[in-house]
Design a protein around this motif. Structure first.
Motif, PDB file in Angstrom:
ATOM      1  N   SER A 185      59.338  58.784  25.647  1.00  0.00           N
ATOM      2  CA  SER A 185      58.808  57.430  25.821  1.00  0.00           C
ATOM      3  C   SER A 185      59.824  56.386  25.367  1.00  0.00           C
ATOM      4  O   SER A 185      59.995  55.352  26.013  1.00  0.00           O
ATOM      5  N   GLY A 186      60.534  56.688  24.263  1.00  0.00           N
ATOM      6  CA  GLY A 186      61.555  55.782  23.734  1.00  0.00           C
ATOM      7  C   GLY A 186      62.730  55.604  24.684  1.00  0.00           C
ATOM      8  O   GLY A 186      63.261  54.497  24.826  1.00  0.00           O
ATOM      9  N   VAL A 187      63.129  56.690  25.359  1.00  0.00           N
ATOM     10  CA  VAL A 187      64.228  56.629  26.334  1.00  0.00           C
ATOM     11  C   VAL A 187      63.837  55.695  27.481  1.00  0.00           C
ATOM     12  O   VAL A 187      64.628  54.838  27.909  1.00  0.00           O
ATOM     13  N   PHE A 188      62.608  55.867  27.987  1.00  0.00           N
ATOM     14  CA  PHE A 188      62.137  54.988  29.068  1.00  0.00           C
ATOM     15  C   PHE A 188      62.029  53.542  28.597  1.00  0.00           C
ATOM     16  O   PHE A 188      62.297  52.610  29.365  1.00  0.00           O
ATOM     17  N   ARG A 189      61.651  53.370  27.322  1.00  0.00           N
ATOM     18  CA  ARG A 189      61.549  52.024  26.762  1.00  0.00           C
ATOM     19  C   ARG A 189      62.926  51.344  26.749  1.00  0.00           C
ATOM     20  O   ARG A 189      63.057  50.155  27.036  1.00  0.00           O
ATOM     21  N   PHE A 190      63.973  52.107  26.438  1.00  0.00           N
ATOM     22  CA  PHE A 190      65.343  51.595  26.478  1.00  0.00           C
ATOM     23  C   PHE A 190      65.716  51.179  27.909  1.00  0.00           C
ATOM     24  O   PHE A 190      66.308  50.110  28.122  1.00  0.00           O
ATOM     25  N   LEU A 191      65.358  52.022  28.879  1.00  0.00           N
ATOM     26  CA  LEU A 191      65.687  51.736  30.285  1.00  0.00           C
ATOM     27  C   LEU A 191      64.936  50.505  30.803  1.00  0.00           C
ATOM     28  O   LEU A 191      65.433  49.795  31.675  1.00  0.00           O
TER      29      LEU A 191
END
Length: 585
Positions: A69-75
């Motif tokens: 979820s954090g990776v997608f939040r960065f994107l």
């Protein structure tokens, strides 16, 4: 809100990136909402049997899902927030480009500080809508939908009970949204006033100090600043009521869940893990509820700012190329003719120029003289099309000036204004300002020639960095005479078939003036030259001298003819001769 529809073209320009950002929001939220489910299953399984493998399994699942979820939040930030900065860049450039096209009259009637407020605060408020508001709108909506769906899958009755306070919230949001919009509009309008005052004070600092008005200006600025403070305070009061209501709504929902959910656990209608997940999901709803208020605030601020920007974008330049423009005209020879030209600045004001009839042959040197306010500068402003005539017409080479492309017209005119303006740049760049698309060698050659004609060489040699000297804002490091000669050099370097000198030797001593005028003679050959001056010594060698009086041509002829006429020109000449004799005594 309707004002924000104007942003559609910017969103369309980056729609692929924005849609990709929405996809990342969707994926981020759909992974994050699984965390309470893993906690539910973990609690229920550990209640039945506590074991290390089960504890490790659920811990890894929670950490793994949170990381994804954090990776997608960065994107999300790399797509939507970066795009909002690009749109801000485009909007600011479009705003600046539009300002450059507006007519001279607009800038006369609008305070610079007001324009600066639009270019800074208003565009920044719109950017906050394009980025954070749009991003969190979709973010909170998807999170709200996913969370509610999972809450209903756990227990329908408890889900419905938890939503009871939300209709009240929507009423408050509508009320506070309208209030915030009105208050923010007032804040932005007053910020324009404050910025205009600051800009005016900084430009007029010499006058303020000369007249010992520092304390008066400090008091005036303090009063304006206090008004700005009070308007912001009014908005803060509304915000301070809005956010507690949001938290009260969410708090009420949690109390309802704890009470009714606890009863269901006691009655074995709900597991402890399910109640825990339910409470966690209510925590998930806290952010959408808070963000909803924040988004409302940002949207209302952006709507108020965009409305102000739209008002400027809606202004059509009064002076522009039109269906009358003949794009086959690529250059000019310089013959100028005024036919029955009359002009006034506004409808209810008197005429500044009345029934002007004048023909200036190509390559001729004409001079204009007259008392202050008789319309000399207005006359040359009409040639440059800073304004259009009210009656009659102006022709250049037999073409109505309105049919000549603006770029062609102004490229062929070298203009030295009455009020010298220099940019905060090097002396070289100021002189080369009109040389677009020229090679470095050609630029240097033209600058060298212009500097000699304007008699700037001795001054440049005295500067530590020579022609590369930074002259400061508005040329503050130069004397009045140096500024005027730099402005003359800039016009000479540009070239063009028409040269206009608008009282540009007033700060120069008579000996320097004589040198410059002698140097200009060769440059003016083959060019149509218009010289405005109050000094007879500046214009006496012109082919024809025009005497303006109360907006009409009162006299016309050579120096000798006008002296013999014994009229306005002769009286000015005699007065200046007497002044010169008195100076020599």
């Amino acid at each position: 809100m309707k004002s924000l529809f104007k942003l559609r073209k910017y969103f369309a320009r980056y729609k692929t990136t924005i849609y990709l950002g929405f996809l990342f929001i969707f994926l981020s939220n759909i992974t994050s909402v699984y965390v309470p489910l893993f906690i539910r299953d973990g609690i229920d399984e550990l209640r039945r049997q506590i074991s290390s493998p089960a504890l490790i399994k659920y811990a890894l699942l929670i950490v793994g899902v949170t990381f994804i979820s954090g990776v997608f939040r960065f994107l999300i930030r790399q797509t939507i927030i970066v795009t909002s900065r690009k749109i801000e860049f485009d909007l600011r450039n479009d705003f600046w480009s539009h300002l450059q096209k507006l007519s001279f009259k607009y800038f006369q009637n609008t305070k610079t500080g007001d324009i600066m407020a639009h270019a800074t605060n208003d565009i920044n408020a719109v950017r906050n809508f394009i980025g954070p508001a749009v991003m969190y709108s979709f973010d909170t909506f998807t999170l709200f939908v996913f969370t509610l769906a999972l809450m209903f899958s756990i227990d329908v009755e408890l889900s419905l009970l938890s939503l009871l306070p939300f209709p009240v919230l929507s009423i408050f949001v509508y009320y506070f949204g309208k209030k915030i919009h009105l208050l923010f509009t007032r804040i932005q309008e007053h910020f324009s006033v404050l910025t205009a005052k600051a800009q005016e004070n900084l430009n007029g600092i010499r006058i303020i100090k000369a007249y010992v008005r520092e304390q008066s200006e400090i008091n005036h600025f303090r009063n304006l600043s206090y008004e700005y403070f009070k308007k912001n305070l009014d908005k803060i009061k509304v915000d301070s009521l809005f956010h507690p209501i949001l938290f009260l709504t969410i708090g009420s929902s949690i109390i309802i869940i704890m009470w009714f959910g606890g009863m269901k656990v006691i009655n074995n209608q709900l597991t402890l893990g399910e109640l825990t997940a339910f409470i966690l999901y209510m925590g998930y709803l806290i952010w959408p509820a808070i963000a909803f208020g924040w988004i409302t605030n940002l949207t209302q601020q952006a709507a108020a700012s965009q409305k102000r920007l739209n008002a400027i974008f809606a202004i059509e330049p009064e002076i522009k190329d039109s269906h009358l423009t003949n794009y086959n005209i690529k250059s000019l020879n310089g013959e100028i003719e005024f036919r029955n030209v009359s002009f006034k600045y506004r409808e209810k004001l008197p005429f500044v120029l009345k029934d002007i009839n004048l023909k200036i042959p190509a390559g001729a040197t004409y001079a204009i003289i007259g008392h202050t306010g008789c319309g000399k500068t207005t006359l040359v402003n009409l040639i440059l099309r800073f304004y259009d005539v009210v009656e009659g017409e102006i022709l250049i080479d037999g073409h109505n000036i309105k049919t000549i492309p603006l770029k062609v017209l102004r490229n062929e005119i070298s203009f030295v204004p009455q009020e010298t303006f220099l940019f905060s740049d090097t002396l070289k760049n100021n002189i080369a300002y009109g040389l677009n698309g020229s090679s470095e060698i050609e630029v240097n050659q033209r600058i060298e020639e212009a500097v000699k004609i304007a008699h700037l060489t001795p001054d440049i040699e005295s500067f530590p960095q020579g022609i590369e000297t930074i002259i400061g804002e508005r040329g503050i490091t130069l004397s009045g005479g140096q500024k005027q000669r730099t402005s003359i050099a800039r016009a000479i370097a540009k070239g063009g078939k028409i040269l206009i000198l608008d009282d540009c030797l007033s700060a120069v001593d008579t000996s320097t003036e004589e040198i410059i005028l002698t140097n200009l003679k060769n440059f003016m050959k083959g060019r149509t030259s218009l010289i405005i001056s109050h000094r007879i010594s500046t214009i006496k060698d012109a082919d024809q001298i025009i005497v303006l009086d109360n907006g009409v041509i009162a006299e016309q002829g050579t120096h000798e003819e006008l002296v013999a006429l014994d009229g306005i020109y002769a009286r000015i000449y005699q007065k200046q001769l007497l002044e010169k004799e008195l100076e020599e005594i």
